[in-house]
Design an enzyme around this catalytic site. Structure first.
Site, PDB file in Angstrom:
ATOM      1  N   GLN A   1      -1.115  -0.909   6.689  1.00 22.43           N
ATOM      2  CA  GLN A   1       0.122  -1.175   5.956  1.00 22.43           C
ATOM      3  C   GLN A   1       0.887   0.116   5.746  1.00 22.43           C
ATOM      4  O   GLN A   1       0.402   1.032   5.084  1.00 22.43           O
ATOM      5  CB  GLN A   1      -0.196  -1.793   4.587  1.00 22.43           C
ATOM      6  CG  GLN A   1       1.071  -2.048   3.762  1.00 22.43           C
ATOM      7  CD  GLN A   1       0.825  -1.930   2.261  1.00 22.43           C
ATOM      8  OE1 GLN A   1      -0.064  -1.216   1.834  1.00 22.43           O
ATOM      9  NE2 GLN A   1       1.639  -2.629   1.488  1.00 22.43           N
TER      10      GLN A   1
ATOM     11  N   ARG B   1       7.332  -2.506 -13.909  1.00 22.35           N
ATOM     12  CA  ARG B   1       6.054  -3.084 -14.334  1.00 22.35           C
ATOM     13  C   ARG B   1       5.760  -2.623 -15.752  1.00 22.35           C
ATOM     14  O   ARG B   1       5.398  -1.477 -15.980  1.00 22.35           O
ATOM     15  CB  ARG B   1       4.954  -2.652 -13.370  1.00 22.35           C
ATOM     16  CG  ARG B   1       5.290  -3.067 -11.945  1.00 22.35           C
ATOM     17  CD  ARG B   1       4.191  -2.750 -10.978  1.00 22.35           C
ATOM     18  NE  ARG B   1       4.692  -2.891  -9.606  1.00 22.35           N
ATOM     19  CZ  ARG B   1       4.029  -2.512  -8.531  1.00 22.35           C
ATOM     20  NH1 ARG B   1       2.818  -1.971  -8.673  1.00 22.35           N
ATOM     21  NH2 ARG B   1       4.550  -2.654  -7.336  1.00 22.35           N
TER      22      ARG B   1
ATOM     23  N   ARG C   1      -5.370 -18.243  -5.852  1.00 21.05           N
ATOM     24  CA  ARG C   1      -6.610 -17.961  -6.581  1.00 21.05           C
ATOM     25  C   ARG C   1      -7.675 -19.015  -6.308  1.00 21.05           C
ATOM     26  O   ARG C   1      -8.778 -18.941  -6.844  1.00 21.05           O
ATOM     27  CB  ARG C   1      -6.332 -17.913  -8.106  1.00 21.05           C
ATOM     28  CG  ARG C   1      -5.416 -16.794  -8.546  1.00 21.05           C
ATOM     29  CD  ARG C   1      -6.036 -15.421  -8.373  1.00 21.05           C
ATOM     30  NE  ARG C   1      -5.113 -14.343  -8.693  1.00 21.05           N
ATOM     31  CZ  ARG C   1      -4.263 -13.777  -7.818  1.00 21.05           C
ATOM     32  NH1 ARG C   1      -4.219 -14.183  -6.565  1.00 21.05           N
ATOM     33  NH2 ARG C   1      -3.482 -12.802  -8.192  1.00 21.05           N
TER      34      ARG C   1
ATOM     35  N   SER D   1      -3.969   0.459   3.182  1.00 19.94           N
ATOM     36  CA  SER D   1      -2.661   0.873   2.682  1.00 19.94           C
ATOM     37  C   SER D   1      -2.414   2.354   2.942  1.00 19.94           C
ATOM     38  O   SER D   1      -3.349   3.165   2.920  1.00 19.94           O
ATOM     39  CB  SER D   1      -2.599   0.615   1.175  1.00 19.94           C
ATOM     40  OG  SER D   1      -1.480   1.253   0.597  1.00 19.94           O
TER      41      SER D   1
ATOM     42  N   TYR E   1       3.799   2.229   4.106  1.00 23.23           N
ATOM     43  CA  TYR E   1       4.922   2.503   3.217  1.00 23.23           C
ATOM     44  C   TYR E   1       5.668   3.631   3.888  1.00 23.23           C
ATOM     45  O   TYR E   1       5.158   4.750   3.963  1.00 23.23           O
ATOM     46  CB  TYR E   1       4.439   2.944   1.827  1.00 23.23           C
ATOM     47  CG  TYR E   1       4.009   1.817   0.930  1.00 23.23           C
ATOM     48  CD1 TYR E   1       4.952   1.045   0.250  1.00 23.23           C
ATOM     49  CD2 TYR E   1       2.669   1.537   0.735  1.00 23.23           C
ATOM     50  CE1 TYR E   1       4.554   0.022  -0.598  1.00 23.23           C
ATOM     51  CE2 TYR E   1       2.267   0.506  -0.106  1.00 23.23           C
ATOM     52  CZ  TYR E   1       3.218  -0.249  -0.767  1.00 23.23           C
ATOM     53  OH  TYR E   1       2.828  -1.258  -1.598  1.00 23.23           O
TER      54      TYR E   1
ATOM     55  N   LYS F   1       6.304  -7.484   5.849  1.00 23.12           N
ATOM     56  CA  LYS F   1       5.722  -8.054   4.627  1.00 23.12           C
ATOM     57  C   LYS F   1       6.713  -7.996   3.472  1.00 23.12           C
ATOM     58  O   LYS F   1       7.333  -6.958   3.224  1.00 23.12           O
ATOM     59  CB  LYS F   1       4.469  -7.277   4.238  1.00 23.12           C
ATOM     60  CG  LYS F   1       3.835  -7.728   2.927  1.00 23.12           C
ATOM     61  CD  LYS F   1       2.454  -7.146   2.728  1.00 23.12           C
ATOM     62  CE  LYS F   1       1.874  -7.559   1.388  1.00 23.12           C
ATOM     63  NZ  LYS F   1       2.450  -6.811   0.277  1.00 23.12           N
TER      64      LYS F   1
ATOM     65  N   HIS G   1       4.990  -9.730  -3.290  1.00 21.01           N
ATOM     66  CA  HIS G   1       4.216  -8.590  -3.786  1.00 21.01           C
ATOM     67  C   HIS G   1       3.444  -9.003  -5.046  1.00 21.01           C
ATOM     68  O   HIS G   1       3.316  -8.204  -5.982  1.00 21.01           O
ATOM     69  CB  HIS G   1       5.170  -7.413  -4.080  1.00 21.01           C
ATOM     70  CG  HIS G   1       4.610  -6.068  -3.711  1.00 21.01           C
ATOM     71  ND1 HIS G   1       5.105  -5.292  -2.688  1.00 21.01           N
ATOM     72  CD2 HIS G   1       3.591  -5.329  -4.225  1.00 21.01           C
ATOM     73  CE1 HIS G   1       4.433  -4.147  -2.597  1.00 21.01           C
ATOM     74  NE2 HIS G   1       3.507  -4.148  -3.514  1.00 21.01           N
TER      75      HIS G   1
ATOM     76  N   THR H   1       5.888  -2.723   4.886  1.00 28.68           N
ATOM     77  CA  THR H   1       6.175  -3.229   3.545  1.00 28.68           C
ATOM     78  C   THR H   1       7.679  -3.158   3.304  1.00 28.68           C
ATOM     79  O   THR H   1       8.241  -2.070   3.192  1.00 28.68           O
ATOM     80  CB  THR H   1       5.444  -2.392   2.485  1.00 28.68           C
ATOM     81  OG1 THR H   1       4.072  -2.349   2.834  1.00 28.68           O
ATOM     82  CG2 THR H   1       5.628  -2.996   1.109  1.00 28.68           C
TER      83      THR H   1
END
Lengths: 366, 366, 366, 366
Positions: A140, A177, A298, A118, A142, A239, A263, A168
């Protein structure tokens, strides 16, 4: 701010199932950092639905198929993979472990799959590449509002041998959040790439994720795809795609891959489960470019269902983070190995010997 | 390993409902053994859905039908049965009771229905047959990679008078059963048939189910059906079918019966409830061969719904195991009698006098 | 058996909602008796679904309809009713209150609606009629295998002025009621009509409901309808209908009314919610005869939805039982008044002035 | 009755999410008053479904849309608004704060949106207008049976400069609100407009909401719309519409706006979620008049979904009440600002720059 105490654990993990790692990590990490890693946006409905949605489709087992030893090997952009699972990009592995991305890279390479480094890593792009010992990695991006930064960091990615750029697209603003809001979480460690480029702009240390995203480019557009591709001569994967329209537009604008993701439910709450939108996107893309899928996986069965619904490879981040926190390199490897074990069992019991066969499987949607 | 203490109970049980037996057995059995018997694969979603799925269809009661004393008698392969419930095969009845399969066989025979003896029994094939005193029994084959073993055990089954061979098709690998992983369960008793054939290969004692299945044949194929049928001159029932395609392929390859089952949710998690796939399979099979159904039945009403959806007979294993553990021969009989009582009441209230009438009933799917 | 202590309460009740009465009654009654009254068959899925099912359809409120003071009056078989709610038949009101059916009859009459006296009452048919002071009442027949008894009891019903016979069609056998099984409940009081007819056959005292039903006629048939109608010259209502086919057959065989009910979920478990089958039955019956509906109604809105789905009047038993237990005559009246209040509010807010208007309302099914 | 102690708090609130305010207010307010504000009708199914229903549709995020800084500005009847959220009318702000509606009006004005003053306010119509300092306000009329009162109050609304009249159509009777029944809640403060008009008729003080509504006009009709419009020369918005039929009838009768609402689930229980009926109403209205939507909105994403389903502006009352109670003027402003923040994030992540763009968005209904 007291110095952040990251885990130094180095051990192979006995894993019952990946979900069972979460409480262990919670007990092993500062609440703010854990909240940042585990949490989703707002009510976390979309985050929870991401995993629940795999129950919307069932795998009908086929028997007497004359097969054994299912083969998890596949490839992406011509890169051979030992498993259809790659590492999803995530900021700040330093929260999980003192050596952060370096250990993730080493572990992922050892398991024969791809690390996604990232922009917001705690280790330098070049150092992450070195830690992978030549294994294929993606970078990745940003995007910053400062094109100087974008060029500077892409130059490093190219020079370090990264094989593709992940743009991204779903973080033109930070999701709301609530865990971070409640804990008042601020990154306790510098985002080293930001720090290196310019001390003036800050390293992200002492900021929260919304403040960091606020420094990033918000006006992301289709034109960014080709700009990055031309500048780097690398395939660009977009993405954060959740609609056939965006997938087709991105391909038309030069994308070499589509990463279906919301995300991990950390950006837009009230959106659909990523799995629920996958089939229509895959149908539209129709194999023009590969599809990477994340958000909610998962279990091996979840990966099977995503592959059977149009994904070429799948990814996750949180479970790898958990493995990193609890066991360093061997912890990350344990997570991948456990996943591979579950997927192998699922493939054998479903009557599918290869990843290609999984992709040909028709699920039972209810 | 400390010697395993199996139950020695011999008593008639007062049964409120079959689900209520589970906590009693849990308190009466070593945790690892109970986990092995009770548990399912991975998240146990499929296991739980197996029973929940019976709520997807409702029985519309018919009134003033001029009937009383519903008759549970039916037949399978010409074998008369006092109830449409037969014993589903299960390994290691010795975990439940010191006399294991011998008592199950005796009880099942006394209730006028069919015992299914497993390759992985703790009692010898021939002894189980004797314990049934001539009552019809089926033999469930877990194929070995060693054809010598397959022939040796089938020879015994034929010689002992078993009436059909059940080919377990859904266990080409052990499901990922988390209860076993968590308890570290290993079989504390020898699988006597394995032990008899060859001490070198081991008896299964001290192994877990995944290790035992690993010694079995994984490359099961359609050709195995005819091979067994030809070798034994017995009808072969393919167990573990969940799709019309597999049902039709198995019939085309010589199967004399289709056993619709997902192994009680113990093999592939993320698959459909067995009841949910039954109608389409029955429709495809269209009475060419009988259909046996298991997975999730705990009530007379569940059996009614399965029969009304295409099953010719139904089966379960865990409730019989529980009866065996709590009461030996009389315990198993109590379970069957309780089931029969519930089914009788359901049939009377639904307005159906015979099993044939049950099969003609149209459920209300929602 | 210790003498049963029935409630002697006589009081007006302050009722928040009818569901809130249940815990009060539980605390006020011997566990076995409460379990008998409150419980349903087997898993109680159908019992619970009866009430849940009202959420399957919604009332779309209409506004500016120029109305006030909705009128609950309606009629059944030409009998004027102050409310579309009638008393559903239930055995053994003596469990709730020392004067049992006498007080229920008195209260129901005072509220201007219909009492349904059960064959299995604790008070004599004639005495219940007298307690109603001439108010219209129905008599619910549990047919006996002994036609002598049937004639004897019907003679009394006719002589006492009952206005219709309710033929209970869904109790050709007792449902498997686990509460009764667990508490070992036996009726502590005589069913006085049984006692009067013949001491030899027993009064039901000391028996459970399955044993009592076992003495009843199981081979109920369509022919019973006309037999009763001819013998009594009264309209016969067939109670326990859950399918259009049975409704039409009953009408063809002489039924003057159809009572859509699944016995409050006390007979066949695994059947549909009574409300869910109502629209199709009403559509088939098409106003040839009136439809009475019960099972699951606990609110005015539930009654509204049933009336809007084809019912001509609705009924319940448990709430009246609870009122009887907690307050005798005034308790029963309080329950009816509370129900009427809720229904009045619902009608006004839905924009419906009359019961006829309610019946014309189209619900929103989801 | 002891004197009611209203909050005097004046503070900016740190808000995690609006739902989190409810327990704070519960701890800060007399139980009866809190129950009146928070509670819904009967089982509160419709109240809860109002919010749950937003999960019936999902926002599919669009990426790379070349946008930043979404703009929340919109307009209603030509009135410019800084946010698509307006204040929904609610009685008795004095329960929340000693200065009641005056502070709400001040705060709402400061945030650039519309206050809806209720007939049942604790402050005078004219004083509320003054507290808004000229900001646009709507007046919500609960019609009285006394036309004198209606004219008197409308005269004041016109004279005070209110910009539209909201005709409350869904309260021709009080819903059965169990919280009020249980607490025995009576308004502890006078409804000042009622008090001013006539001491004889009472001020509402010491009555419950059902008693107050009982004094209002029940026979509301379509003719009332034009009567109010003609008398005031103001646009009339009909509030409480839940069906396309009522919306079209109201427009035909002269309504200038349709307010889709079920009174926050406080009137008719068993009705649909307000959000679930919105699309069909919007489709019928087809932009002839603006649509205001309330009932269940607690999140920016909910507002987005309502706007994308046909609402022109949205409203809520409880969250503003909570802000008023906890922080007075600044508390109300904090609530609006938090809502705006969530909506801004949702818009950016959904790829919509303007409210108009939100309205053009197609949701994914499941």
């Amino acid at each position: 701010m007291a110095e952040y105490q990251a885990s130094t654990a180095e051990q192979t993990l006995k894993i019952d199932d990946l979900a069972a790692l979460e409480p262990l990590v919670k007990a092993n990490m500062e609440p703010g950092a854990f909240g940042y890693i585990q949490g989703g946006a707002e009510t976390e409905w979309t985050m929870a639905e991401n995993t629940r949605a795999f129950d919307h489709a069932q795998i009908v087992p086929r028997v007497l198929q004359d097969l054994e030893n299912p083969d998890l090997k596949t490839s992406l952009f011509g890169i051979p993979l030992q498993t259809p699972l790659i590492d999803a990009p995530a900021a700040a592995h330093g929260l999980a472990h003192e050596h952060g991305e370096l250990e993730t890279a080493s572990a992922v390479a050892a398991e024969g799959t791809i690390m996604s480094a990232s922009t917001y890593s705690n280790e330098r792009v070049g150092d992450i590449a070195k830690a992978g010992h030549g294994a294929p990695q993606f970078f990745q991006l940003y995007m910053s509002n400062d094109d100087g930064f974008n060029h500077w960091i892409l130059d490093q990615a190219v020079a370090s041998g990264y094989r593709a750029i992940i743009l991204t697209a779903d973080a033109s603003l930070g999701g709301y959040r609530e865990a971070d809001v409640k804990t008042g979480f601020q990154f306790p460690l510098p985002m080293i790439n930001l720090a290196d480029y310019s001390a003036n702009d800050g390293s992200g240390e002492g900021l929260n994720i919304m403040q960091i995203y606020a420094k990033a480019k918000r006006k992301l557009s289709l034109a960014d795809i080709d700009a990055i591709a031309s500048y780097t001569n690398l395939p660009v994967i977009v993405k954060g795609v959740q609609s056939p329209a965006d997938a087709m537009a991105a391909i038309g604008a030069g994308a070499s891959g589509i990463w279906v993701s919301n995300h991990g439910g950390r950006q837009l709450d009230g959106g659909p489960a990523s799995f629920d939108v996958l089939p229509d996107i895959a149908s539209a893309v129709n194999h023009q470019v590969p599809i990477i899928f994340d958000s909610g996986i998962r279990r091996g069965e979840h990966a099977f269902k995503a592959l059977a619904s149009g994904a070429d490879v799948v990814a996750f981040a949180r479970p790898l983070f958990y493995g990193l926190n609890l066991g360093g390199i061997d912890g990350v490897r344990s997570v991948i190995q456990h996943f591979n074990q579950e997927l192998t069992i699922t493939m054998q019991l479903a009557g599918t010997k290869t990843i290609e066969a999984v992709k040909q499987t028709e699920l039972l949607w209810r």
